[in-house]
Scaffold this active site. Structure first.
Site, PDB file in Angstrom:
ATOM      1  N   ASN A  50       0.817  -1.373  -0.107  1.00  0.00           N
ATOM      2  CA  ASN A  50       0.053  -0.038  -0.180  1.00  0.00           C
ATOM      3  C   ASN A  50       0.892   1.359  -0.143  1.00  0.00           C
ATOM      4  OD1 ASN A  50      -1.688   2.339   1.107  1.00  0.00           O
ATOM      5  ND2 ASN A  50      -3.285   0.917   1.669  1.00  0.00           N
TER       6      ASN A  50
ATOM      7  N   HIS B 254       0.688   6.083   1.715  1.00  0.00           N
ATOM      8  CA  HIS B 254       1.732   7.147   2.554  1.00  0.00           C
ATOM      9  C   HIS B 254       2.625   7.814   1.926  1.00  0.00           C
ATOM     10  CE1 HIS B 254      -1.025   6.844   5.626  1.00  0.00           C
ATOM     11  NE2 HIS B 254      -0.705   5.391   5.927  1.00  0.00           N
TER      12      HIS B 254
ATOM     13  N   HIS C 215      -5.727   3.778  -1.699  1.00  0.00           N
ATOM     14  CA  HIS C 215      -6.878   3.942  -1.195  1.00  0.00           C
ATOM     15  C   HIS C 215      -7.525   5.415  -1.729  1.00  0.00           C
ATOM     16  CE1 HIS C 215      -9.673   4.012   2.734  1.00  0.00           C
ATOM     17  NE2 HIS C 215     -10.318   4.454   1.554  1.00  0.00           N
TER      18      HIS C 215
ATOM     19  N   ARG D 202      -9.548   7.983  -0.893  1.00  0.00           N
ATOM     20  CA  ARG D 202     -10.550   8.319   0.285  1.00  0.00           C
ATOM     21  C   ARG D 202     -11.383   9.310  -0.316  1.00  0.00           C
ATOM     22  NH1 ARG D 202      -9.332   6.802   5.495  1.00  0.00           N
ATOM     23  NH2 ARG D 202     -11.030   8.391   5.920  1.00  0.00           N
TER      24      ARG D 202
ATOM     25  N   ARG E 228      -7.191  12.536   1.077  1.00  0.00           N
ATOM     26  CA  ARG E 228      -6.107  13.068   1.867  1.00  0.00           C
ATOM     27  C   ARG E 228      -4.808  12.424   1.590  1.00  0.00           C
ATOM     28  NH1 ARG E 228      -7.143   9.681   7.296  1.00  0.00           N
ATOM     29  NH2 ARG E 228      -9.110  10.982   7.349  1.00  0.00           N
TER      30      ARG E 228
ATOM     31  N   GLU F 254      -8.626   0.666  -3.175  1.00  0.00           N
ATOM     32  CA  GLU F 254      -9.839   0.578  -2.140  1.00  0.00           C
ATOM     33  C   GLU F 254     -10.727   1.618  -2.033  1.00  0.00           C
ATOM     34  OE1 GLU F 254      -6.317  -1.071   1.333  1.00  0.00           O
ATOM     35  OE2 GLU F 254      -7.427   0.906   1.871  1.00  0.00           O
TER      36      GLU F 254
ATOM     37  N   THR G  28      -8.244   3.413   8.513  1.00  0.00           N
ATOM     38  CA  THR G  28      -9.704   2.469   8.676  1.00  0.00           C
ATOM     39  C   THR G  28      -9.733   1.657   9.784  1.00  0.00           C
ATOM     40  OG1 THR G  28      -8.999   2.302   6.118  1.00  0.00           O
ATOM     41  CG2 THR G  28     -10.984   1.004   7.087  1.00  0.00           C
TER      42      THR G  28
ATOM     43  N   GLU H   9     -10.954  -9.459   2.948  1.00  0.00           N
ATOM     44  CA  GLU H   9      -9.692  -9.165   3.479  1.00  0.00           C
ATOM     45  C   GLU H   9     -10.096  -8.845   5.212  1.00  0.00           C
ATOM     46  OE1 GLU H   9      -6.940  -6.233   1.839  1.00  0.00           O
ATOM     47  OE2 GLU H   9      -6.184  -5.638   3.704  1.00  0.00           O
TER      48      GLU H   9
ATOM     49  N   HIS I 247      -3.609  -4.631   7.791  1.00  0.00           N
ATOM     50  CA  HIS I 247      -3.902  -3.535   8.666  1.00  0.00           C
ATOM     51  C   HIS I 247      -3.131  -3.577   9.800  1.00  0.00           C
ATOM     52  CE1 HIS I 247      -5.236  -0.029  10.539  1.00  0.00           C
ATOM     53  NE2 HIS I 247      -5.737   0.537   9.158  1.00  0.00           N
TER      54      HIS I 247
ATOM     55  N   GLY J  52       1.121  -1.452   4.322  1.00  0.00           N
ATOM     56  CA  GLY J  52       1.633  -0.078   4.089  1.00  0.00           C
ATOM     57  C   GLY J  52       2.346   0.560   5.041  1.00  0.00           C
TER      58      GLY J  52
HETATM   59  N1  PXP Z   1      -5.894  -3.209   3.918  1.00  0.00           N
HETATM   60  C1  PXP Z   1      -6.636  -2.309   4.070  1.00  0.00           C
HETATM   61  C2  PXP Z   1      -8.112  -2.915   3.308  1.00  0.00           C
HETATM   62  C3  PXP Z   1      -6.517  -1.001   4.597  1.00  0.00           C
HETATM   63  O1  PXP Z   1      -7.587  -0.159   4.577  1.00  0.00           O
HETATM   64  C4  PXP Z   1      -5.328  -0.486   4.635  1.00  0.00           C
HETATM   65  C5  PXP Z   1      -5.124   0.675   5.324  1.00  0.00           C
HETATM   66  O2  PXP Z   1      -5.378   1.556   4.362  1.00  0.00           O
HETATM   67  C6  PXP Z   1      -4.435  -1.622   4.572  1.00  0.00           C
HETATM   68  C7  PXP Z   1      -4.660  -2.924   4.400  1.00  0.00           C
HETATM   69  C8  PXP Z   1      -2.723  -1.179   5.216  1.00  0.00           C
HETATM   70  O3  PXP Z   1      -2.885  -1.015   6.335  1.00  0.00           O
HETATM   71  P1  PXP Z   1      -1.366  -0.462   7.174  1.00  0.00           P
HETATM   72  O4  PXP Z   1      -0.968   0.954   6.633  1.00  0.00           O
HETATM   73  O5  PXP Z   1      -1.657  -0.311   8.633  1.00  0.00           O
HETATM   74  O6  PXP Z   1      -0.535  -1.442   6.670  1.00  0.00           O
END
Ligand code: PXP
Length: 238
Positions: free
Chosen positions: A7, A10, A43, A45, A49, A70, A101, A151, A192, A214
């Site tokens: 991901n 960032h 994502h 959003r 952002r 996403e 999220t 997921e 996540h 991510g």
């Molecule tokens: N999977 C989903 C569905 C998410 O919404 C996110 C965060 O945007 C992630 C994975 C990645 O999470 P993290 O950035 O905490 O690794």
């Protein structure tokens, strides 16, 4: 063989901090793929952002790159996602004030809307996924809605690992949900809050086919470079 989805939201967060062009998520997507990522997650959003519409469009135009977009269930986002044409979509809950999220979808409350969105993307031959909490009830609902994948939200598990608390119950909850989904013929992903340690533990669950990671990858890359961080994750999930 488990897959790693990276991901890159960032990278856009960092770019946006200056309101200029560097670091460019489009170049990052190409780079990350070349370092061994199996797919890229972004994502789009509602508040834009981090990733913007143009980023998403450009990233989805990269040849031989699998992009997982996403999206929330909002009409405007769904319409844009259809224009952006990702390979995969993952429907996630969204709340304006959240930092990230915070949990899985409320499938019961949004059943009709989610079913409609899944059908739209399935018709376009785009792989569909639902971001859900590790719960048998939600897995059953996900099956009824006809998603290709789920997921599992691993945020709670990852926090327990980081704070060195007892992970057994949460691990078993995740494992049970993954097995049930797999038995229903649903492909299982997890994501996540994952770092090396939490990911390593979750690799024990054979039903998980894909990890989407991510924040930790981008943060750790400050110290070790994204190339070596991806390499380490690939080794862990192998
Ligand atoms: N999977 C989903 C569905 C998410 O919404 C996110 C965060 O945007 C992630 C994975 C990645 O999470 P993290 O950035 O905490 O690794």
């Amino acid at each position: 063989m488990k897959r790693l989805g990276v991901n890159i939201d960032h990278i856009a967060t960092l770019r946006n901090a200056r309101g200029e062009l560097h670091p460019d998520p489009f170049l990052a997507a190409k780079f990350v793929k070349n370092q061994g990522a199996d797919s890229i997650t972004i994502h789009l959003r509602e508040d834009r952002r981090h990733i913007k519409d143009l980023d998403a469009k450009n990233i989805c135009s990269i040849k031989n790159l699998l992009v997982n977009l996403e999206i929330s269930i909002k009409e405007e986002i769904v319409k844009n996602a259809l224009k952006i044409k990702p390979n995969y979509i993952c429907i996630v809950p969204e709340n304006r004030k959240e930092i990230t999220t915070e949990g899985g979808l409320n499938l019961k409350k949004n059943k009709n809307r989610i079913k409609k969105i899944l059908n739209i993307f399935k018709k376009k031959k785009i792989r569909t996924s639902l971001f859900i909490n590790p719960s048998s009830k939600d897995v059953l609902l996900a099956k009824e809605l006809g998603t290709d994948c789920i997921e599992i939200h691993t945020g709670r598990f990852a926090n327990l690992v980081k704070s060195k608390k007892n992970i057994n119950n949460e691990f078993l909850r995740i494992k049970k949900s993954c097995k049930l989904a797999h038995d229903y013929g649903i492909e299982v992903h997890a994501g996540h809050g994952l770092d090396y340690k939490a990911t390593k533990i979750l690799t024990k669950i054979k039903e998980i086919e894909e990890f989407n990671i991510g924040h930790f990858i981008i943060g750790e890359s400050i110290f070790f470079g994204i190339k070596s961080v991806i390499k380490k994750f690939k080794k862990i999930i192998k």
